[in-house]
Design an enzyme around this catalytic site. Structure first.
Site, mmCIF file in Angstrom:
data_model
loop_
_atom_site.group_PDB
_atom_site.id
_atom_site.type_symbol
_atom_site.label_atom_id
_atom_site.label_comp_id
_atom_site.label_asym_id
_atom_site.label_seq_id
_atom_site.Cartn_x
_atom_site.Cartn_y
_atom_site.Cartn_z
ATOM 1 N N GLU A 139 -8.551 1.719 -4.545
ATOM 2 C CA GLU A 139 -9.624 1.408 -3.586
ATOM 3 C C GLU A 139 -10.363 2.663 -3.137
ATOM 4 O O GLU A 139 -9.751 3.665 -2.749
ATOM 5 C CB GLU A 139 -9.027 0.687 -2.355
ATOM 6 N N GLU A 150 0.827 -1.204 0.000
ATOM 7 C CA GLU A 150 0.000 0.000 0.000
ATOM 8 C C GLU A 150 0.863 1.257 0.000
ATOM 9 O O GLU A 150 1.964 1.248 0.565
ATOM 10 C CB GLU A 150 -0.899 0.026 1.247
HETATM 11 O O1 KIV Z 1 -6.287 -7.113 2.004
HETATM 12 C C1 KIV Z 1 -7.124 -7.043 1.090
HETATM 13 O O2 KIV Z 1 -8.080 -7.830 1.015
HETATM 14 C C2 KIV Z 1 -6.977 -5.980 0.104
HETATM 15 C C3 KIV Z 1 -8.035 -5.858 -0.943
HETATM 16 C C4 KIV Z 1 -9.243 -5.222 -0.385
HETATM 17 C C5 KIV Z 1 -7.547 -5.165 -2.149
HETATM 18 O O3 KIV Z 1 -6.049 -5.252 0.154
#
Ligand code: KIV
Length: 265
Positions: free
Chosen positions: A182, A115
């Site tokens: 997201e 991220e």
């Molecule tokens: O951890 C997860 O499930 C995610 C998705 C929502 C993309 O990062």
């Protein structure tokens, strides 16, 4: 045939949608793979939907590797992507690289996801140089929960939208092979998708992304605490499972189970 980063690029070029779901264990990964989904993300969402924790922050590297190994064991075709947990890549590039390598060497994954925006660009470059394909993740990044003040839609103001768009380009230049977008307005996700050569995978980012991802437990009705506006519950497995378990309980109590067909002579 195993889905590779090349298939991701090809699908974008040919305007075919990329499908991705999360999975965290052998039986669910097998289901997702058999359904022909392109990629399985072993998401740090395991913390919320499997471990029963309030957010994604506590899950550890060792736990992520444990789940990734189970998923890799089950999968024949889908690309397996390991999600780097909080603080497994933020401390130093060296530590980030070592942890990303664990997903490949110990977890059997073909790629990792992390991220963040421009602040992780040097980490993305280092991983790319080490031959680890990186899926970036912009917009709502749940590991930044406390800074963002909750799981909130991002990029609503012109300045915030411009910054996310810039971040996306920086991450592509750093070597990311694809990007989760997201919880941003659909129009912003559409602009990001049009401005990148790499595919975008949307979640709460409208229909114009190159692909979509959902948390499997939301889709199957196995996570009850809340259902985000962007998620769709396709089936209620909690209800189905509950009625099967209640039936078993009743049959044991009234002596119907086990029957002669379940017994040895
Ligand atoms: O951890 C997860 O499930 C995610 C998705 C929502 C993309 O990062």
């Amino acid at each position: 045939m195993k889905v590779t980063v090349r298939d991701f690029y090809k699908k974008k070029a040919e305007h075919q949608k990329i499908t991705m779901l999360t999975a965290y264990d052998y039986p669910t990964a097998q289901m997702v793979d058999e359904a022909g989904i392109d990629a399985i993300l072993v998401g740090d969402s395991v913390s919320m939907v499997v471990q029963g924790i309030e957010n994604t922050l506590p899950v550890t590297m060792d736990e992520m590797i444990y789940h990734t190994r189970m998923v890799s064991r089950a999968v024949k075709n889908a690309m397996v992507i390991g999600d780097m947990p909080y603080l497994s890549y933020q401390i130093s590039v060296e530590e980030a690289l070592r942890n990303a390598g664990r997903f490949i060497k110990e977890g059997g994954a073909q790629a990792i996801k992390l991220e963040g925006g421009r602040e992780v660009a040097d980490i993305v470059s280092a991983m790319t140089r080490a031959e680890i394909p990186v899926m970036a993740h912009v917009g709502l990044t749940p590991q930044a929960l406390h800074r963002m003040g909750g799981f909130k839609v991002q990029g609503r103001s012109a300045d915030a939208a411009a910054r996310i768009l810039e971040d996306a380009k920086i991450l592509e230049d750093a070597g990311a092979f694809s990007m989760v977008v997201e919880a941003v307005p659909a129009e912003l996700a559409s602009r990001i998708t049009a401005s990148l050569g790499i595919p975008t995978i949307g979640i709460g980012a409208g229909a114009d992304c190159d692909g979509q991802v959902l948390v499997l437990h939301d889709l199957l009705g196995l996570f009850e605490r809340f259902l985000p506006k962007f998620a769709k519950r396709y089936v209620n497995l909690k209800e189905t499972g509950l009625s099967a378990i209640r039936e078993y309980k009743k049959e044991v109590e009234d002596g119907t189970f086990p029957g002669p067909e379940h017994s040895f002579s």
